[in-house]
Write a protein that holds these residues in place. Structure first.
Motif: not given
Ligand code: SF4
Ligand code: B12
Ligand code: B12
Ligand code: SF4
Ligand SMILES: [Zn+2]
Ligand SMILES: [Zn+2]
Ligand SMILES: [Zn+2]
Lengths: 258, 461, 461, 258
Positions: B84-86, B162-164, B216-220, B222-224, B265-269, B285-287, B311-313
């Motif tokens: 559950t991603e808040h 958390v995705e800090s 965590d993940t560097d969503c903020a 590396a994903n950006t 670790g978080k999927d989107c890392g 992981q996701e993909g 599935n990320e989300s």
């Molecule tokens: S799952 Fe998606 S929205 Fe959530 S931190 Fe990762 S990339 Fe960003």
């Protein structure tokens, strides 16, 4: 580990970007587009190259040769920038080049202004924002950068922008359009509110909306909405307004997929 | 308190494999992650209207949870993780997050009791530490973040994430300007510093509540970069720059485990393969089965070493085949089933290599993240593991080298544009100091001036 | 004109493999199906409102087509097939279907010209041959069906398909009553007879228009049984009965190829592995990446011998990751990428076996459709290939034997309920005559009486 | 080909249906539920077994022993059938058994009617249909069968049923509820039309809707709608109406997930 033979890779994936890359280098493509005028050419080229100093040098030379500083804005700086925009649209150059060129162009404009007491006729003002509750602002930043690169004055209200601030800015700045960006399905409904409040105040102007969460069907639901998929669409919409007026129906006819 | 990694968890890249980690993690109801099998991790977003009240939100998550658990049982899946991603309200009102965790866990317990299905609940709280214009990493907002962790942990969440966002203000400015130093400073230095603070806090809470500080993940950042870079035909950012940002991010996300997190670790890392090579923690992981959430150019490759497969989300809504969460959890479960068969039949390394090869030459990002190359980036980080700046820089340099070798092999084909961008980054990196203190003070001066929203006090600077 | 199969296309089950068929089929723009690689096949449904007018419908399909083609190019997929399953208006007004095919093909040609992406367009017309209460297989409605085929073929469709419904009235009655003879009669006899008529017609049109008569599926019967049977915990129909219906359906769907079709068979024909073993035609399949459309208990297994890999169908709408057609086509493309890597690295048979093993013991349906067992059902059919009834009965008997062996091995675990149902079917089958004519006349008498909506004239009887 | 070792299978898949199958056989479970009365027991058991002849034999014996034929419908046939329904609900027996038991019960009822001039108080009438334009009728067939099995009189309007035919049937039959089935997103909107036309005529009765395409959110959009996920929910809804009246709000409170 296992590996693929070189000749087998193409059956699995195609690097369409490599396959498609124009024969011409970006520099060669730009060369074909520069204006031929001896005084204008170096300025346009310096814009393309993002070389601020060369831009100023070129402008100085042109002014010395008798060109009007204000006219030069449109005739050289904007022309150089339109080369850049065209190459970006065609996929020949990338966004960072556009941003560097835009910086050079803005410096050039400032320089021209210092050379005369005339005030240049601005191309138009545009208010940009990210929907209330939404912190995703990179798309908006790109939109703002491209608009500036095309000579528009951008009033950037930033991210997570309350509805009322947008209304106030529109009342105050009287822009030729507003843009909205939303990346979350939970925040995009703010666009409807903005639309309603504007109409309540009797203000009718195009409200260009985009961003990951937003789609054409949603934007079509409120009267002022015009949907754009890519950041460069914002520029195209603005240009269309300058050339053809701000009738929403016409804009949708032009920019919405049917 | 924070113990930096200076060596590799795996002796060879070839030892790394999906469903297996050096340090498996027990969590939730009968689940063990990285202990010889893979498990689907389903993530979902409530529909827009559902956030209107606490009650509505809880009902929404109850429906999501029941739908997913029911589907898993219908197809015979042995295990599942729910993530559950808040939404912002759940973190800003810690008791909301807690109530949702409780409601979900209650349902999961029922399924576990009736069918014996192994399952765990991850809550990923939102990083709400910001004002409209500025990051507010410390103080009140930090305390609120920690309270939110505590509430979800006490009420049923098994895995805390958390995705800090530390470093993001400098990064955002730099990434659109091809400013290599700024990318390195934002992710590798500022990001790492903030990670150490946040994750020390989370690890304490996990210890106190008997839950797992997951990662965590560097969503903020590396994903950006990855999303701005986009698909093969997008033209907003060179994919060669995106992968340099990714390599740098590995050192940053690693800080969570150095501060006491244990994975998964978080999927989107997408940096997680690198992190696994250094730390041995299990990873999500996701993909190819998170296309509901985003597109990428390494859909299979990311499965190579995953322990959870996500599935990320997906937004909760109806499809012909059931609700969206049922559809995606089922697809994930079959992906996992395939991996688990490979593990049991002794074919896992072959399957891993096939996943990798699907995308190794598709894009420079996949090339560097292919486990053999990811391992090399890991080594570059571990070499100077004690210095956040140096290890980030090492990672970036090694990343450039790897891409260049790929090009030289003839198998990785880049556009001129990508090659030019790479050349520039390499030059930029070569010009950087080897002295962390000097880098810090140079950057402080530079970015205080250039980035209006950069507040050094966020980092205790 | 109709030449029945009496031998196997493959000497051994082990020779069967995804991406490879004995008789590859060239279609559309540069595509070859079953010629050493797999290709994603995307199917989609317009949103409910889009059917309001011809113009709206065409726009909807244009958007779907552009979205999908654009995504394929963004991720570097070498090939794609688009399948348009007609909504009723498109078949009932043949010029609508034609106009949609034309609009889609125009866009596909643009992409092919610009990027060289290999692609083809399948149109699956609706079987509109029915009144409200009765099937109307012949006469006016038949002619309309053929006209629809002709229009789509002339306007851009490369692959022609239909999900025909012959025998369904008897089947619907029988399946809820565990009436083995009725199931056999509906699918194996009536269904086969209708198939021969329909597919002779389609094959003529394909020849005339230079398109491909692709194939059919027993959606109306075997899939109906599969869906009523549902998941592991559903209790409307024993899965052992559903798989007997499936085995029977292989003889029925095979009739298309006997009448001149060449494949690729339709995605939802779960009987297709059996058919491939006999006929060597390429086949489409669906499973773990068609959860958008339905759930099944053999998500990976169906990939074992597929040449096209399909999502069955997804409604066009938005997701976080793009439009639904973009998401699903991307997932499919990565699945295909994995298979194609396996083919190039010499690991394809291992991957095939892993797909199969994922689900072979998950359910009796997967057990029988596992390619080794499917091959045996194929042999049972080919043995009496000239007699539609006998080959259907053989298939059913062999199916029961296979399941029993599975149970005996200890690996396939059935519930008591499933075992009892199987025992009953076996007894029923043993009690049936070996004389086709007698079976036909017995059934005619019986079902004319019991099934009010059964009209023998539909089958020229 | 590759194969899995027996002991490895459970790590890959779990046959929850096998794992869960009750220790008790269905027959044993039924045995626990039959009424103890010596005359009733054999009838209930014959219903469960779907043995029509035994049902008739049992009824004859009970009537000979002085039981009232009409009372026997509720006291033996329905009781036997409710054993069947309960076992089906608990997942112990499957649909085909239910259908065979229902056939036996219906024969039993017919027989009872021949034994007296009294007319049994019917449990209630229900109109079933599949939405206009939709040919998918198996779900509806199951619904109708289960309703019949529970003693309701079913008026089956079949598939692809025009809106007006549903309205007419309601006006004519005055059922205690209507059911609608739709498997296609394109056909389910007919339910709204039916709802509106009924309300226009001032008819308020529960309209139970289900089928693959249909979901609770959709059904909640029109006043008379009550959503049911499984065919057996139709029976539960009907029973609830018989016991608690036909107020839609109450029905939704009971049957909608919140
Ligand atoms: S799952 Fe998606 S929205 Fe959530 S931190 Fe990762 S990339 Fe960003
Ligand atoms: C990067 C990212 C972040 C970064 C944002 C950094 C930043 N400065 O923007 C961070 C980490 C901060 C973040 C945070 C969160 N995120 Co986020 N994030 C993303 C991600 C991965 C990429 C977005 C992005 O930058 N794309 C690249 C840019 C360039 O694209 P773009 O903005 O759409 O703009 C392009 C066009 O749309 C167009 N455009 C944009 N505006 C306009 C305007 C006009 C007029 C026109 C013509 C065109 C136009 O131009 C651009 C280029 O062509 C997406 C994933 C996705 N699938 O989108 C998730 C995503 C948007 N995030 C999501 C979520 C859930 C969150 C969080 C709530 C997570 C959490 N639990 O903490 C928080 C949000 C907190 C909050 N209160 O808002 C979800 C949203 C789901 C939903 N409900 O809709 C997404 C979709 C991920 C997912 N699949 O779940 N996120
Ligand atoms: C079997 C089937 C067919 C058979 C139908 C046979 C028959 N006699 O019914 C045939 C082959 C004829 C068929 C034809 C078509 N089909 Co069809 N079909 C299916 C399939 C595979 C299974 C449906 C089924 O029988 N399920 C089993 C039954 C038992 O389930 P059910 O009806 O939902 O009922 C259960 C519950 O819902 C509940 N219930 C039902 N009614 C009610 C009522 C109440 C009051 C309550 C409480 C409960 C309740 O009880 C049941 C048991 O619990 C579905 C796939 C799917 N995902 O659903 C597609 C599907 C429904 N079909 C589809 C399509 C597109 C078609 C065609 C248009 C295809 C074509 N191009 O020709 C044609 C339709 C032509 C037309 N004009 O209608 C699509 C619909 C897409 C959409 N737009 O919504 C589906 C979803 C497939 C897909 N994923 O694309 N189909
Ligand atoms: S199962 Fe799906 S794909 Fe197949 S015929 Fe039926 S509706 Fe079409
Ligand atoms: Zn996620
Ligand atoms: Zn969806
Ligand atoms: Zn299909």
């Amino acid at each position: 580990m296992l590996d693929l033979k070189l000749e087998d890779i193409d059956g699995i994936l195609v690097r369409y970007n490599v396959a498609l890359e124009k024969e011409m280098t970006p520099d060669e493509a730009a060369e074909e587009l520069y204006p031929k005028d001896e005084l204008i050419y170096p300025i346009a080229k310096a814009i393309y190259e993002g070389e601020e100093d060369d831009v100023i040098d070129g402008l100085k030379a042109a002014i010395d040769a008798g060109k009007d500083p204000i006219a030069l804005i449109n005739e050289s700086l904007m022309v150089g920038m339109s080369v850049v925009s065209q190459l970006y649209d065609e996929g020949i150059i990338f966004l960072p080049n556009v941003m560097m060129s835009a910086d050079a162009m803005l410096e050039g404009i400032e320089f021209c202004k210092t050379q005369t007491s005339e005030v240049p006729e601005p191309k138009g003002k545009i208010v940009c924002h990210v929907a209330e509750g939404d912190v995703h602002d990179i798309g908006k930043n790109i939109v703002a950068a491209l608009l500036r690169a095309s000579g528009y004055e951008v009033v950037d209200l930033g991210r997570d922008c309350p509805v009322d601030e947008v209304i106030e800015a529109v009342e105050k700045e009287k822009p030729l359009m507003v843009t909205g960006t939303a990346l979350m399905t939970t925040t995009m409904y703010a666009f409807k509110e903005i639309n309603d409040k504007l109409l309540e105040k009797g203000i009718k102007l195009p409200f260009a909306c985009g961003g990951g969460a937003v789609n054409q069907d949603f934007v079509s639901q409120y009267d002022l909405g015009v949907y754009g998929e890519e950041a460069s669409d914002a520029v195209k919409i603005a240009n269309f307004i300058v050339e053809n007026g701000s009738e929403i129906e016409k804009l949708r006819e032009e920019f919405h997929k049917h | 308190m924070v113990k930096k990694y200076t060596s590799m968890a795996y002796a060879n890249a070839d030892d790394m494999l999906f469903g297996n980690s050096k340090f498996p993690v027990k969590a939730g109801l009968g689940l063990e992650i990285g202990a010889g099998y893979t498990t689907p991790e389903l993530n979902y977003a409530p529909r827009p209207q559902a956030g209107k009240s606490k009650e509505k939100l809880i009902k929404e998550y109850e429906r999501i949870t029941t739908d997913a658990m029911a589907r898993m049982v219908q197809i015979g899946a042995p295990s599942i993780v729910l993530e559950t991603e808040h939404v912002e309200q759940m973190t800003n009102n810690p008791e909301w997050g807690g109530a949702v965790a409780h409601a979900q866990k209650t349902i999961m317990e029922e399924y576990h009791d009736e069918y014996g299905i192994k399952c765990a609940l991850r809550h990923t709280v939102g990083d709400i530490r910001e004002d409209r214009d500025y990051l507010k990493l410390t103080g009140d907002k930090f305390d609120l973040l920690m309270e939110s962790f505590e509430q979800v942990a006490k009420n049923g969440a098994d895995l805390l994430s958390v995705e800090s966002m530390g470093g993001k203000e400098v990064f955002d400015y730099s990434i659109l300007r091809n400013d290599t130093a700024g990318i390195l400073f934002g992710i590798g230095v500022l990001g790492s510093m903030d990670m150490e603070t946040v994750w020390s806090g989370v690890a304490d809470i996990a210890k106190k509540t008997g839950t797992v500080a997951a990662g965590d993940t560097d969503c903020a950042q590396a994903n950006t970069a990855m999303f701005i870079a986009g698909g093969l035909l997008d033209k907003n950012l060179a994919h060669t720059i995106a992968i340099v940002a990714r390599a740098i991010s590995a050192g940053r996300s690693l800080c969570a485990y150095e501060a006491g997190a244990t994975g998964p670790g978080k999927d989107c890392g997408y940096e997680n393969t690198i992190i696994k090579s250094i730390s041995g923690v299990p990873i999500a992981q996701e993909g190819k089965t998170s296309t509901c959430a985003h597109s990428d150019v390494m859909g299979n490759l990311t499965m190579q070493c995953c322990d959870l497969w996500s599935n990320e989300s997906v937004e909760y809504h109806g499809e012909f085949g059931g609700t969206s969460v049922q559809c995606w959890s089922e697809s994930l479960a079959y992906d996992c089933s395939l991996m688990n068969v490979a593990l049991k039949t002794g074919k896992a390394k072959d399957l891993r290599d096939m996943f990798t090869l699907s995308d190794k030459y598709r894009d420079p990002q996949g090339y560097v993240l292919a486990y053999d190359n990811a391992y090399r980036v890991g080594e570059a980080i571990a070499k100077d593991g004690n210095d956040n700046y140096l290890r980030a820089k090492n990672a970036a340099v090694e990343c450039c080298n790897i891409v260049e070798e790929g090009v030289a092999s003839g198998k990785l084909k880049l556009t001129r544009f990508e090659i030019n961008a790479l050349t520039k980054v390499k030059e930029d990196l070569a010009a950087l100091t080897d002295d962390s203190d000097k880098f810090m003070s140079d950057c402080l001066t530079k970015y205080k001036e250039e980035v209006a929203v950069f507040l050094p006090e966020n980092y205790g600077l």
